[in-house]
Scaffold this active site. Structure first.
Site, PDB file in Angstrom:
ATOM      1  N   HIS A 122     -15.283  51.182 -16.157  1.00 46.13           N
ATOM      2  CA  HIS A 122     -14.978  50.002 -15.350  1.00 46.13           C
ATOM      3  C   HIS A 122     -14.916  50.376 -13.869  1.00 46.13           C
ATOM      4  O   HIS A 122     -15.416  49.637 -13.014  1.00 46.13           O
ATOM      5  CB  HIS A 122     -13.649  49.385 -15.787  1.00 46.13           C
ATOM      6  CG  HIS A 122     -13.739  48.570 -17.032  1.00 46.13           C
ATOM      7  ND1 HIS A 122     -13.934  49.125 -18.282  1.00 46.13           N
ATOM      8  CD2 HIS A 122     -13.672  47.220 -17.228  1.00 46.13           C
ATOM      9  CE1 HIS A 122     -13.979  48.163 -19.192  1.00 46.13           C
ATOM     10  NE2 HIS A 122     -13.825  47.000 -18.580  1.00 46.13           N
ATOM     11  N   HIS A 164      -6.565  54.466 -18.677  1.00 45.63           N
ATOM     12  CA  HIS A 164      -7.091  55.711 -18.119  1.00 45.63           C
ATOM     13  C   HIS A 164      -6.014  56.460 -17.364  1.00 45.63           C
ATOM     14  O   HIS A 164      -4.994  55.907 -16.959  1.00 45.63           O
ATOM     15  CB  HIS A 164      -8.248  55.423 -17.157  1.00 45.63           C
ATOM     16  CG  HIS A 164      -9.462  54.870 -17.816  1.00 45.63           C
ATOM     17  ND1 HIS A 164     -10.365  55.648 -18.511  1.00 45.63           N
ATOM     18  CD2 HIS A 164      -9.938  53.597 -17.882  1.00 45.63           C
ATOM     19  CE1 HIS A 164     -11.330  54.887 -18.967  1.00 45.63           C
ATOM     20  NE2 HIS A 164     -11.096  53.634 -18.611  1.00 45.63           N
TER      21      HIS A 164
END
Length: 212
Positions: A122, A164
């Site tokens: 992303h 993340h």
């Protein structure tokens, strides 16, 4: 059975510090932000930068918006999106870093290497798109700030959703910039772009084999 791959001691320390700092950052941030009320917004940001909606939506845009003046932009961005998916998949399959322990199994459409954490796809996609429309195909300056705000929000949301670690996002940011530089170097001409689009919508192009 193959022996489990062992990480070098130095790398293990770096990853441990990264995980600690990520957790500390999220805990500190959540003292000021109502995480539960913002989680819906983070999820919307997650969908807004997911590879599948971008690829499908961009193909639809190419098909519907038949403007020769846009061919270069459409094809070069689509090429970059494809390269981004390939690069991220290869890097994730190679590094195989696990996602943060606090991550919830509610991600939007995960396939294959998506279960791994490094780098953030992303973040790379958001930075590539921002780089593309700021440097390679500059949009009106009024749109620059919203574009940068969206890119920054996507990157931060990856941390606050616990998808993340910090290094995953930084790696994605760097990858997205490198992809932008690569597309700038490989930049396809108007003629090449029109030829490529002819395979997507041949009957829509003047001179195409199905043109009437």
């Amino acid at each position: 059975m193959t022996e489990k791959r062992k990480k070098p001691a130095g790398l293990q320390k770096v990853l441990a510090v990264d995980a600690y700092l990520t957790d500390a950052f999220c805990n500190w941030t959540n003292r000021f932000l109502a995480f539960r009320s913002l989680r819906t917004h983070y999820k919307i940001l997650e969908v807004s930068c997911h590879g599948i909606p971008w690829l499908c939506g961009w193909l639809a845009f190419i098909w519907i918006w038949d403007q020769p003046s846009l061919y270069q932009m459409q094809v070069n961005l689509f090429t970059g999106l494809l390269l981004d998916i390939i690069f991220v998949a290869v890097l994730k399959a190679f590094t195989r870093r696990r996602r943060p322990a606090a991550n919830k199994a509610d991600m939007f459409v995960t396939v294959g290497p998506d279960k791994f954490s490094f780098p953030s796809g992303h973040a790379s996609r958001a930075c590539f798109v921002a780089f593309f429309f700021i440097k390679l195909w500059p949009v009106h300056f009024i749109l620059t700030l919203p574009l940068l705000a969206w890119c920054t929000a996507v990157c931060l949301s990856r941390l606050l959703l616990r998808r993340h670690h910090i290094l995953d996002v930084l790696g994605g940011v760097l990858l997205g910039i490198l992809e932008g530089l690569l597309i700038g170097w490989l930049w396809l001409s108007q003629e090449t772009s029109a030829w490529a689009i002819s395979y997507i919508s041949d009957e829509r192009l003047e001179g195409g084999s199905y043109h009437v």
